[in-house]
Each structure stands twice: as C-alpha cells, then as structure tokens.
Motif scaffolding. Structure first.
Motif, PDB file in Angstrom:
ATOM      1  N   UNK A 184       0.872  -1.173   0.000  1.00 18.50           N
ATOM      2  CA  UNK A 184       0.000   0.000   0.000  1.00 18.50           C
ATOM      3  C   UNK A 184       0.907   1.220   0.000  1.00 18.50           C
ATOM      4  N   UNK A 185       0.947   1.914  -1.144  1.00 12.02           N
ATOM      5  CA  UNK A 185       1.822   3.067  -1.270  1.00 12.02           C
ATOM      6  C   UNK A 185       1.438   4.174  -0.315  1.00 12.02           C
ATOM      7  N   UNK A 186       2.419   4.992   0.067  1.00 11.52           N
ATOM      8  CA  UNK A 186       2.180   6.046   1.045  1.00 11.52           C
ATOM      9  C   UNK A 186       2.595   7.415   0.555  1.00 11.52           C
ATOM     10  N   UNK A 187       3.219   8.167   1.453  1.00 14.18           N
ATOM     11  CA  UNK A 187       3.583   9.556   1.178  1.00 14.18           C
ATOM     12  C   UNK A 187       4.987   9.861   1.690  1.00 14.18           C
ATOM     13  N   UNK A 188       5.639  10.792   1.024  1.00  8.06           N
ATOM     14  CA  UNK A 188       6.860  11.386   1.542  1.00  8.06           C
ATOM     15  C   UNK A 188       6.441  12.448   2.556  1.00  8.06           C
ATOM     16  N   UNK A 189       6.887  12.292   3.805  1.00  8.91           N
ATOM     17  CA  UNK A 189       6.452  13.227   4.845  1.00  8.91           C
ATOM     18  C   UNK A 189       7.132  14.578   4.680  1.00  8.91           C
ATOM     19  N   UNK A 190       6.322  15.602   4.509  1.00  6.88           N
ATOM     20  CA  UNK A 190       6.817  16.975   4.411  1.00  6.88           C
ATOM     21  C   UNK A 190       6.074  17.888   5.386  1.00  6.88           C
ATOM     22  N   UNK A 191       5.450  17.298   6.396  1.00 10.12           N
ATOM     23  CA  UNK A 191       4.671  18.076   7.346  1.00 10.12           C
ATOM     24  C   UNK A 191       5.552  18.868   8.300  1.00 10.12           C
ATOM     25  N   UNK A 192       4.906  19.562   9.208  1.00  7.32           N
ATOM     26  CA  UNK A 192       5.597  20.457  10.136  1.00  7.32           C
ATOM     27  C   UNK A 192       5.800  19.837  11.516  1.00  7.32           C
ATOM     28  N   UNK A 193       4.815  19.064  11.984  1.00 11.04           N
ATOM     29  CA  UNK A 193       4.783  18.678  13.394  1.00 11.04           C
ATOM     30  C   UNK A 193       5.920  17.776  13.832  1.00 11.04           C
ATOM     31  N   UNK A 194       6.411  16.894  12.938  1.00 11.41           N
ATOM     32  CA  UNK A 194       7.353  15.861  13.368  1.00 11.41           C
ATOM     33  C   UNK A 194       8.627  15.902  12.526  1.00 11.41           C
ATOM     34  N   UNK A 195       9.625  16.691  12.959  1.00 13.27           N
ATOM     35  CA  UNK A 195      10.852  16.879  12.171  1.00 13.27           C
ATOM     36  C   UNK A 195      11.589  15.588  11.849  1.00 13.27           C
ATOM     37  N   UNK A 196      11.525  14.599  12.753  1.00 12.01           N
ATOM     38  CA  UNK A 196      12.246  13.342  12.502  1.00 12.01           C
ATOM     39  C   UNK A 196      11.756  12.634  11.245  1.00 12.01           C
ATOM     40  N   UNK A 197      10.492  12.826  10.911  1.00  9.76           N
ATOM     41  CA  UNK A 197       9.903  12.100   9.783  1.00  9.76           C
ATOM     42  C   UNK A 197      10.165  12.760   8.441  1.00  9.76           C
ATOM     43  N   UNK A 198      10.632  13.985   8.455  1.00 10.41           N
ATOM     44  CA  UNK A 198      10.816  14.702   7.197  1.00 10.41           C
ATOM     45  C   UNK A 198      11.806  13.976   6.302  1.00 10.41           C
ATOM     46  N   UNK A 199      11.417  13.842   5.040  1.00  3.82           N
ATOM     47  CA  UNK A 199      12.272  13.147   4.083  1.00  3.82           C
ATOM     48  C   UNK A 199      12.124  11.645   4.122  1.00  3.82           C
ATOM     49  N   UNK A 200      11.136  11.137   4.871  1.00  2.00           N
ATOM     50  CA  UNK A 200      10.881   9.699   4.898  1.00  2.00           C
ATOM     51  C   UNK A 200       9.615   9.386   4.099  1.00  2.00           C
ATOM     52  N   UNK A 201       9.711   8.406   3.219  1.00  2.00           N
ATOM     53  CA  UNK A 201       8.544   7.911   2.501  1.00  2.00           C
ATOM     54  C   UNK A 201       7.945   6.787   3.344  1.00  2.00           C
ATOM     55  N   UNK A 202       6.760   7.032   3.880  1.00  2.00           N
ATOM     56  CA  UNK A 202       6.101   6.072   4.770  1.00  2.00           C
ATOM     57  C   UNK A 202       5.055   5.299   3.968  1.00  2.00           C
ATOM     58  N   UNK A 203       5.135   3.965   4.006  1.00  2.00           N
ATOM     59  CA  UNK A 203       4.180   3.115   3.289  1.00  2.00           C
ATOM     60  C   UNK A 203       3.963   1.842   4.088  1.00  2.00           C
ATOM     61  N   UNK A 204       3.091   0.956   3.608  1.00  2.00           N
ATOM     62  CA  UNK A 204       2.782  -0.236   4.383  1.00  2.00           C
ATOM     63  C   UNK A 204       2.430  -1.433   3.528  1.00  2.00           C
ATOM     64  N   UNK A 205       2.055  -2.505   4.193  1.00  2.00           N
ATOM     65  CA  UNK A 205       1.628  -3.733   3.508  1.00  2.00           C
ATOM     66  C   UNK A 205       0.250  -4.125   4.028  1.00  2.00           C
TER      67      UNK A 205
END
Length: 657
Positions: A484-505
């Motif tokens: 299940x494709x996801x998103x590249x995190x570019x939000x504001x609230x969670x700096x650690x996640x920036x630049x991570x493509x989050x997806x699942x199975x």
C-alpha cells in the motif's frame, strides 16, 4: 469485566509489575506530546530554549506570572526567592513536565510540580508564600499555610520520586533519553497512532481540498464520502454518495468500488473535483473517471447532477483496478490504472502493461482545463508518445501491474528538493512488492519483470525491455504480500519524519520507511516499529487494526493511515489514524494553521474515536486481559471438574440404590 478485576491474584500482580519494569523514561510535556526546540530562545526559562515544552508565547505568560509574584514580595525577599520561583514556574517547560505534575498516573495536573524532599526542605520559609502563588488553585492556597513548610513539602510529593525536581535533571538515564530525543532517535524511531475516525466500511481515500479550510474528505469503498472539519467533527450529510452507482460487493477483498478522488488545484475558485470508481456489472465492468462540482447551496456537498464523465475503460476482470487520481505540479491530472486483472497479465502477447494501444497498466496524464465542454479532456502536447502510430497519447508511463496508492512529493519545505516526484506502490504477482518513482515515458517492466526479477522470459529478452526502469525498492512475499503506497512526509509537526517515505503492507500490517541517501542516491528501507505504553498514551496508541488500505495527507502535510480489521464493504471496522512521532515534535507556534472557515448546513457529529477499540489495546492492557482470561478459564475448568466428579458420585449412589 469490573468484577473480574476483584479476583486478581498476587501472581497476576507480579506479572503486571514485571511488565511495567520494562517501561523506560521518556520526555513528555503537559499535553502528553514530545518536547520540541522553540524557534526562538526563551526569556525566562532559558535552560529550555534548546529542548523543552514551552513556546515563546508560553514563556511570555510565565514571565508575566513571575513578575507579578516578585512584585508581591517584600524587597528583602525578592533576591532570596527569585531563583526558586523561576525554577518552579519553569517546570512547565521541562521535557518531563507530565511526570513532574504526576499526569502519568493521575491524568489530572497537580497544582505544583513534584519537588524532591531535600530540595523542598531547603527552600526559605519566606519563599513558600511566593511558591504557593504560582498555583491558581484556591484550595491549595487555603489549606497550605506559609508558616507550615513541612505541609507544603508534603503536598509536592509525587508517585514516582525518581522524577522530582531537581534530581530529574541530574539523572543520567533520563538525560540520555533527552539527548536521544534532541538528536531524533528517541523512542527507537517508533511511531504512535492517533485514532480519529472509527466505524468505516473499507476507507480507501483521504484527501484535502487545498482551499485553506483544512477539511479532509474520507471516501469508503462502497461509495460514500464524508467531510471532516479541521477538528475531525463529521458533517452528517454525505459530501458525495455514489453507493447506488458503484460496482462492488461485500466479498472479502473485492477490489472494485470507490477508489480515488482529487480536487482541482484551483478548487477554491472553480469548485471542481474528480473521482475514480467502478461501474457496470460482473459480466461487463468498467472504471470511470468523472468530474463533479460543489453544490451552489452547500460548500460541503457535491452537486450530484453535475457529473461529467471524463474517461471510461473496460475492465476484463474484477481485480487490478488501480484507482489513484492526483494533480501534478504541472497542473495536469494523473490517473493510475491496473493491468486488467487476473494473474500474470494474460491479455495478449505482451499483456496490457506493455501494450501501448491500451490504457490499462498505465499512468495516464491529461489536461482537464479544456477551453470548452465539447471534449472531456485534451492530451498535453509534451506527453511522451504524442503522434506515434497505434499508441494512446494519454500514456505518460507504462509497465505497471496494479499501482495501489500513488502520491506526489511536496518537496522539502526549505529547499524544494524532491518537489513533483510521484511515488507509487505497485502490487506484485507472486514474489515481489515494489516502490517506483514515475518518470515521463518510463517503462516499469511488467509483465516482463516483477521487481528486479524476470517474470516473462521471452519479453525480458526484447530490446525495449533492456532499458526499463527498475524499482527504488522491493520486498519479498516473506515480508508482505500486498503493498500500500504512502507519502513522503513533508509536514511540520514531526521533524524526525521529514524526508521519509512512509508506506505499508495490506496483508501483514507492517509499516515501512524509505529514505534516500543524499550522496549515493540509494534508498534505505526499514520496518517502522510501533511505540509501547512508555511513549504512546493519553489518546495515541502503539497498536492499529492490521489491514492497511490506504494513506492520506492533510492540507498541512500531516500523514494519515486508513486500515480495517476485515476488508469487506459490509464491515464497519475501518479506522483512520494520524501518524505521530513520540520522540520529537516541532515548535507548535511554527505549525499553527490559518483556517478559512466553511459554513456548515445540517448537523455535525463530534468524533467519538477516543473510545478504545478491542483491537487497539495497549501492550500492558493486553497482558492483563490475557492473564485475567487465563485465570477465568482455569476457574471454569475447576468448576467443570468438580461438577463432573459430583455427577460421578451421584451416579454411583444411584447404582447402589
């Protein structure tokens, strides 16, 4: 259930205690969220300027309180008490504020932070009155006399004195946790999940309108879409109801139905949106892409009569329907279709994926900003196959099996790097699941290739497959069976996640993170762990229902996961979660939303998703629940054995008679 707790044995308590001993310290503010680095240094609580729980605004309010307290003191006491007043006030900014105020155990903030006995007893008596004035609780002021320092110190005791001030600051284990959080490794890179909406029937779509309202629109597979306002209260009247037109079924895993929705980039002014859904019947099924407009009388409802069909494609089988719609940075509409279904793309000598005269197994790119209504769309002149004979000019890329959830990268908020990239999760055949980045004119290999491996040996050897574009990442079916494709995190609230493509199975419920190596361009994958009760609590959880159906992104770039515990449109087990990083967050002042209000006609339902679900029990709850169940089971067995023995005695007695 409440009666069962009365029967907990010492053995059970030992188990629970042993489990609780594995819980480690963690930074946590009064609002139960992780600490952050303020955008600007603080003026009063300077020691928390690098990492803490106070924004500049909160620090300003504490400074006002500090000034009022000092003005109330005699001049002779101000110098003596100034530091103590500052220390007590600034505990609200401490990364361990929730512990210092006993929020971890009571859920109710104490009027004063927990003070270590040695420190408290050293506070000069003339300062106690000043410290009491730091609380607005009149009962505390009334019951605690400045002339009774012992009673004052007694009132500041907390459940776990490991967290009392100032010892907590010098505790190496706790300080280590703070350092980890500052460096972005706190919580072992685990995520938590804020449960926002429950009771959905296979939620497949969560999108925003980009109009400043910060509403999200959640679509369920059976054909209904609802509006959720910025606080996730639900507008009861459906935004769009296609349930009577949709082709789907209640069968487990049916892939047909309401599959995609996208708002026009200029939706705020033209009220246009587009949907992708299944129509027809089991013998003759199609996918349809249509345009709708918002009703003139209600900003939260679609004008059902405004539908204009943009494109329809025959589907030879019921699976592999694709379904993603999105607008690129170029303003064109992109649609992602499946290969037509069945197994192995058996449609013709090359399969639909490699057949450029078919729009199945493709990425379609069209211009819906037509000059008039005489045509549903036009083909952009720079599409890669325009003018080629026997080739559909709408094709932007090809060789896809069944792209299930694609997304466009907003780009780095500061540098813009990555902006416009399109990521797709392409569901595999029998061995490999893959993630692709879509390129203009790109051939992604199916059905010649599955992942990096050759699937059709004859096709693999053809010249046009020599330069096909490989995935950026694959994983085998020993890990998961339906990406299940996801998103590249570019939000504001969670700096650690920036630049991570989050997806699942979908099948295993695993979450993954892909990050790009800036030097080599390689993509590194890891399984995302979920937080335990030491990091996920008070509204966020470390568990979620297992079948990951989709992901979504709100107007601010925060990420959401849509999942269910049973993938049927007849089952109301679908849940929407917001992804939360428990180890670190950004300065809330910098992440504030400017919300454009939208009038609401009719009723609104406040979300009741805070009610814990059985499938979302936290780990300690699960342990306790299982142990209690085991004890009840043992008790029942004991009673049955006694009854059996009693019956046997009675039978013997009857025989004697």
């Amino acid at each position: 259930m409440s009666q069962a707790w009365g029967t907990i044995t010492p053995a059970l308590l030992a188990v629970v205690f042993a489990f609780s001993m594995t819980v480690h310290a963690h930074p946590q503010c009064l609002d139960f969220m992780p600490p952050f680095e303020p955008a600007e240094p603080l003026s009063l609580c300077r020691e928390y300027s690098k990492f803490g729980c106070c924004t500049r605004e909160q620090d300003y309010e504490l400074k006002k309180q500090f000034d009022e307290i000092l003005r109330s003191l005699p001049q002779s006491s101000r110098t003596v008490c100034e530091k103590h007043v500052t220390n007590i006030l600034c505990q609200e900014c401490s990364p361990y504020a929730s512990h210092l105020y006993d929020l971890e155990t009571t859920q109710v903030k104490k009027p004063l932070p927990g003070l270590c006995p040695k420190y408290c007893s050293s506070i000069p008596s003339e300062c106690i009155n000043a410290l009491l004035s730091t609380t607005v609780d009149p009962s505390v002021r009334k019951t605690l006399s400045p002339s009774d320092p012992k009673k004052f110190c007694e009132s500041t005791k907390i459940t776990d004195m490991d967290y009392c001030y100032p010892d907590i600051i010098t505790n190496e284990n706790f300080s280590n946790d703070i350092q980890k959080a500052i460096q972005g490794t706190g919580g072992e890179k685990c995520l938590c999940f804020k449960q926002l909406v429950v009771g959905l029937r296979n939620p497949t779509v969560l999108v925003h309108a980009g109009d400043g309202s910060h509403r999200v629109f959640i679509g369920e597979q059976y054909g209904k879409v609802h509006v959720y306002l910025s606080d996730f209260s639900k507008v009861e009247t459906p935004f769009l109801d296609l349930s009577k037109n949709i082709l789907t079924s209640t069968s487990l895993g049916d892939e047909r139905g309401f599959l995609g929705m996208a708002f026009h980039p200029d939706f705020k002014h033209n009220s246009r949106l587009f949907v992708y859904y299944s129509i027809g019947n089991d013998k003759h099924q199609k996918i349809r892409i249509s345009e709708f407009r918002i009703a003139s009388h209600d900003a939260n409802q679609v004008d059902r009569a405004s539908e204009k069909v943009i494109l329809e494609l025959d589907e030879p089988a019921g699976n592999h329907n694709g379904g993603q719609l999105l607008f690129g940075v170029d303003g064109y509409l992109y649609a992602f279709t499946g290969d037509g279904g069945k197994a192995g793309d058996p449609w013709g000598k090359r399969g639909n994926g490699q057949n450029l005269s078919s729009l199945l197994g493709k990425v379609i790119r069209i211009d819906i900003n037509r000059p008039d209504d005489s045509v549903p769309y036009v083909v952009p002149e720079d599409n890669p196959f325009v003018g080629q004979p026997n080739v559909r000019p709408e094709i932007y890329a090809y060789g896809q099996r069944n792209s299930w959830r694609c997304s466009m990268d907003r780009g780095d908020p500061e540098t813009g790097k990555g902006r416009g990239r399109i990521f797709c999760g392409d569901v595999g055949q029998g061995k490999w699941e893959e993630v692709d980045i879509i390129q203009k004119g790109g051939n992604y290999g199916w059905r010649a290739f599955e992942g990096f491996e050759c699937f059709d040996k004859k096709l693999c050897k053809t010249p046009e497959l020599a330069n096909h574009i490989p995935p950026i990442h694959v994983y085998s079916h020993s890990v998961g069976k339906s990406i299940t494709g996801g998103y590249m995190y570019r939000g504001c609230l969670f700096p650690n996640l920036r630049g991570q493509y989050i997806y699942g199975d979908f099948w295993t419920g695993l979450l993954f993170s892909l990050t790009e190596d800036a030097k080599t361009g390689a993509w590194n994958n890891r399984v995302v762990c979920v937080g335990g009760d030491d990091t996920c609590n008070n509204g966020v959880r470390g568990l979620y229902v297992p079948n990951i159906l989709s992901f979504g992104e709100d107007e601010a770039g925060e990420l959401y996961m849509l999942a269910t515990d049973f993938a049927s449109t007849s089952h109301e087990g679908g849940v929407v979660y917001r992804l939360v990083d428990p180890s670190r967050r950004a300065d809330p002042d910098q992440c504030r939303k400017n919300i454009t209000p939208v009038g609401v006609l009719g009723s609104i339902t406040v979300s009741s998703a805070e009610t814990p679900m059985v499938g979302s029990m936290s780990p300690p709850s699960v342990v306790v629940f299982l142990v209690v169940c085991f004890l009840i089971f043992v008790k029942i067995c004991h009673l049955l054995l006694k009854r059996s023995a009693f019956s046997k005695v009675k039978r013997v007695e009857m025989t004697k008679l």
